[in-house]
Motif scaffolding. Structure first.
Motif, mmCIF file in Angstrom:
data_model
loop_
_atom_site.group_PDB
_atom_site.id
_atom_site.type_symbol
_atom_site.label_atom_id
_atom_site.label_comp_id
_atom_site.label_asym_id
_atom_site.label_seq_id
_atom_site.Cartn_x
_atom_site.Cartn_y
_atom_site.Cartn_z
ATOM 1 N N ILE A 190 3.234 16.202 -3.593
ATOM 2 C CA ILE A 190 3.979 15.231 -2.778
ATOM 3 C C ILE A 190 4.102 13.913 -3.523
ATOM 4 C CG2 ILE A 190 3.839 13.784 -0.691
ATOM 5 C CD1 ILE A 190 2.713 16.260 0.759
ATOM 6 N N MET A 191 3.012 13.458 -4.112
ATOM 7 C CA MET A 191 3.033 12.178 -4.820
ATOM 8 C C MET A 191 3.913 12.261 -6.065
ATOM 9 S SD MET A 191 1.863 9.281 -4.084
ATOM 10 C CE MET A 191 2.038 7.712 -4.898
ATOM 11 N N ASP A 212 0.796 -1.226 0.000
ATOM 12 C CA ASP A 212 0.000 0.000 0.000
ATOM 13 C C ASP A 212 0.829 1.276 0.000
ATOM 14 O OD1 ASP A 212 -2.473 -1.236 -0.096
ATOM 15 O OD2 ASP A 212 -2.589 -1.440 2.073
ATOM 16 N N LEU A 213 2.078 1.184 0.391
ATOM 17 C CA LEU A 213 2.942 2.358 0.464
ATOM 18 C C LEU A 213 4.251 2.089 -0.259
ATOM 19 C CD1 LEU A 213 2.590 3.283 4.250
ATOM 20 C CD2 LEU A 213 1.579 4.516 2.326
ATOM 21 N N ILE A 214 4.942 3.152 -0.623
ATOM 22 C CA ILE A 214 6.299 3.037 -1.150
ATOM 23 C C ILE A 214 7.162 2.503 -0.001
ATOM 24 C CG2 ILE A 214 8.248 4.349 -2.095
ATOM 25 C CD1 ILE A 214 5.738 4.279 -3.953
ATOM 26 N N SER A 231 -2.101 4.991 -5.362
ATOM 27 C CA SER A 231 -2.828 5.516 -4.211
ATOM 28 C C SER A 231 -2.150 6.791 -3.724
ATOM 29 C CB SER A 231 -2.833 4.494 -3.071
ATOM 30 O OG SER A 231 -3.456 3.312 -3.489
ATOM 31 N N PRO A 232 -2.807 7.924 -3.865
ATOM 32 C CA PRO A 232 -2.160 9.174 -3.476
ATOM 33 C C PRO A 232 -1.945 9.276 -1.970
ATOM 34 C CG PRO A 232 -4.435 9.570 -4.119
ATOM 35 C CD PRO A 232 -4.166 8.118 -4.366
ATOM 36 N N ILE A 233 -0.760 9.672 -1.616
ATOM 37 C CA ILE A 233 -0.408 9.982 -0.225
ATOM 38 C C ILE A 233 -0.053 11.463 -0.229
ATOM 39 C CG2 ILE A 233 1.216 9.571 1.659
ATOM 40 C CD1 ILE A 233 -0.590 7.157 1.134
ATOM 41 N N GLY A 234 -0.732 12.239 0.591
ATOM 42 C CA GLY A 234 -0.518 13.681 0.561
ATOM 43 C C GLY A 234 -1.187 14.271 -0.661
#
Length: 174
Positions: A98-99, A31-33, A91-94
């Motif tokens: 930022i992405m 789900d995250l980098i 999935s955008p974070i921030g």
């Protein structure tokens, strides 16, 4: 923030030691980098959305995460292979800036000769919601270890059978 002034938990000190001694790190994130590839803004944004992290700890946690990336610049760097699920890229974070900066950073780090960034397509059958992000570290003089790292937890996996087999199977084909 200077690494000497950071308050590292015993678990984080051990992880940093392993990362610095490893000759090979293979990591998966759904789900995250992966944390070793995150920009400060991306790391901060991902931590801010997790209500379990006290706000007053976020800056220090981000600084620790970024300081860990010095591992890529050591004199004899290891070999790093990162498997990033397609979902983490989409999935955008921030916010959008930022992405975008995070994706550019990922592309830049991926050009280093010792780093390989591979995208796990959604069609692979690996569901990122069913596998915790993990890093397998191998050493020249010790048995391998696996760590699971989320925004709120860090733990060494004592039994490699705990690593989701569907993830290992699907990654082995890449």
């Amino acid at each position: 923030m200077d690494r000497k002034t950071m308050r590292l938990s015993a678990e984080m000190r051990q992880l940093v030691d392993y990362e610095n001694r490893a000759i090979s790190i293979t990591a998966y994130s759904g789900d995250l980098i992966p944390s070793l590839l995150q920009t400060a803004d991306y790391a901060r944004a991902s931590m801010l959305r997790d209500r379990e992290i006290p706000a007053e700890e976020i800056d220090e946690r981000v600084a620790i995460r970024i300081a860990r990336q010095d591992v890529f610049d050591r004199p004899d760097p290891g070999r790093y292979t990162f498997f990033v699920h397609e979902r983490a890229l989409l999935s955008p974070i921030g916010d959008n800036d930022i992405m975008a900066r995070q994706l550019r950073h990922l592309a830049r780090v991926g050009t280093r000769p010792q780093v390989s960034v591979r995208v796990v397509p959604a069609s692979s059958g690996t569901d990122p919601r069913h596998a915790e992000p993990f890093a397998l570290m191998e050493f020249a003089d010790a048995p391998p270890v696996v760590y699971v790292e989320t925004e709120t937890t860090l733990r060494r996996v004592e039994n490699l059978a705990e690593v989701p087999r569907d993830v290992l199977r699907n990654l082995g084909d890449r």
